[in-house]
Design an enzyme around this catalytic site. Structure first.
Site, short mmCIF file in Angstrom:
data_model
loop_
_atom_site.label_atom_id
_atom_site.label_comp_id
_atom_site.label_asym_id
_atom_site.label_seq_id
_atom_site.Cartn_x
_atom_site.Cartn_y
_atom_site.Cartn_z
N SER A 56 -4.17 -3.47 11.59
CA SER A 56 -2.75 -3.16 11.45
C SER A 56 -2.30 -2.34 12.64
O SER A 56 -3.06 -1.53 13.18
CB SER A 56 -2.49 -2.37 10.17
OG SER A 56 -1.15 -1.90 10.14
N TYR A 101 -3.78 4.63 4.71
CA TYR A 101 -3.81 3.24 5.20
C TYR A 101 -4.04 3.21 6.70
O TYR A 101 -4.87 2.44 7.21
CB TYR A 101 -2.49 2.56 4.85
CG TYR A 101 -2.37 1.14 5.35
CD1 TYR A 101 -3.02 0.09 4.71
CD2 TYR A 101 -1.57 0.84 6.46
CE1 TYR A 101 -2.90 -1.21 5.17
CE2 TYR A 101 -1.44 -0.45 6.92
CZ TYR A 101 -2.11 -1.48 6.27
OH TYR A 101 -1.98 -2.77 6.74
#
Length: 267
Positions: free
Chosen positions: A145, A158
């Site tokens: 990501s 995250y």
């Protein structure tokens, strides 16, 4: 359309979003695609769509939080096809559920890291014995990501998990590259999918679009095309790389969009 001809490719989290885009493009290139996820109905629809388009696919139930589920997936695929050529680690938890350091507990932080980083680690650990015994080696593609590319105002667990995926990619490549196993990572930018489009606030889309160097958001197929290349023999010399596919969002200083509004180039 046979760049992946007869390659057995497992794609975790391929019942929605980016995973579907990756799966359908791999199937178009003649791969044998294993669709995985917790939702059997959605998974079977992806399989049916691929088969109706002339491809080959099979659904296997999968839960990223369950080690037994991971083991069963790898064992069943190996027994069915006789080998595994590529693992694409796409499945991840919802990073938007976490927040700032003062807002989440240590247990909540650990839960996100355990799923998004630990799950990727465990899948690699499960598949490695099969990749290592392949005559032509094997291939792992981790979906990371752009959250790991810099600091932001939230979703710290995250972001830390995905930063770990970046480093895990490099270590796996170093450890097993000499034995014929490649490992690369793709970091998507803002990818708008049929599943998430309604949940992305318009103001957030505007912020991203003002900073993306192109004139559109990302699509699942953008990530799929890059994964097809990395899974193919064309990418034989690509190993240990962390590749960002975000329309150029992370290539510039954070003031570019504002300078454009000012019709200026600097302060």
């Amino acid at each position: 359309m046979d760049r992946l001809k007869d390659k057995v490719i497992i794609i975790t989290g391929s019942t929605s979003g980016i995973g579907i885009g990756i799966a359908k493009l791999c199937a178009k290139e003649a791969a044998k695609v294993i669709i995985t996820g917790r939702n059997v109905e959605r998974g079977q629809k992806v399989v049916d769509d691929i088969i109706n388009d002339g491809g080959e696919a099979w659904f296997h139930a999968f839960d990223l939080t369950n080690r037994d589920s991971m083991h069963a997936l790898i064992e069943d695929v190996a027994n069915k096809y006789g080998r595994i050529d590529v693992l694409i680690n796409n499945a991840a938890g919802m990073g938007m559920k976490d927040g700032r350091v003062d807002e989440i507990s240590f247990d909540q932080f650990n839960a996100v890291v355990a799923t998004d980083l630990g799950g990727t680690f465990n899948m690699i650990k499960e598949v490695l014995p099969y990749l290592l015994k392949n005559e032509k080696g094997g291939n792992i593609i981790n979906i990371g990501s752009m959250a790991s590319a810099g600091g932001d105002l939230g979703t710290i667990a995250y972001a830390c998990a995905k930063a770990g995926v970046d480093k895990l990619t490099e270590y796996v490549a170093c450890m097993y590259g000499p034995s014929g196993v490649r490992c690369n990572c793709v970091r998507p930018g803002l990818i708008v999918t049929p599943q998430n489009e309604a949940r992305i606030p318009g103001v957030l889309k505007d912020i991203f679009l003002s900073n993306i160097l192109g004139k559109r958001y990302g699509h699942p197929e953008d990530i799929g095309h890059l994964c097809v290349y990395l899974a193919s023999d064309e990418a034989e010399y690509m190993n240990g790389q962390v590749l960002t596919c975000d329309g150029g969002l992370n290539t510039h200083t954070p003031t570019v969009a504002q300078f454009r509004q000012m019709a200026g180039r600097t302060w």
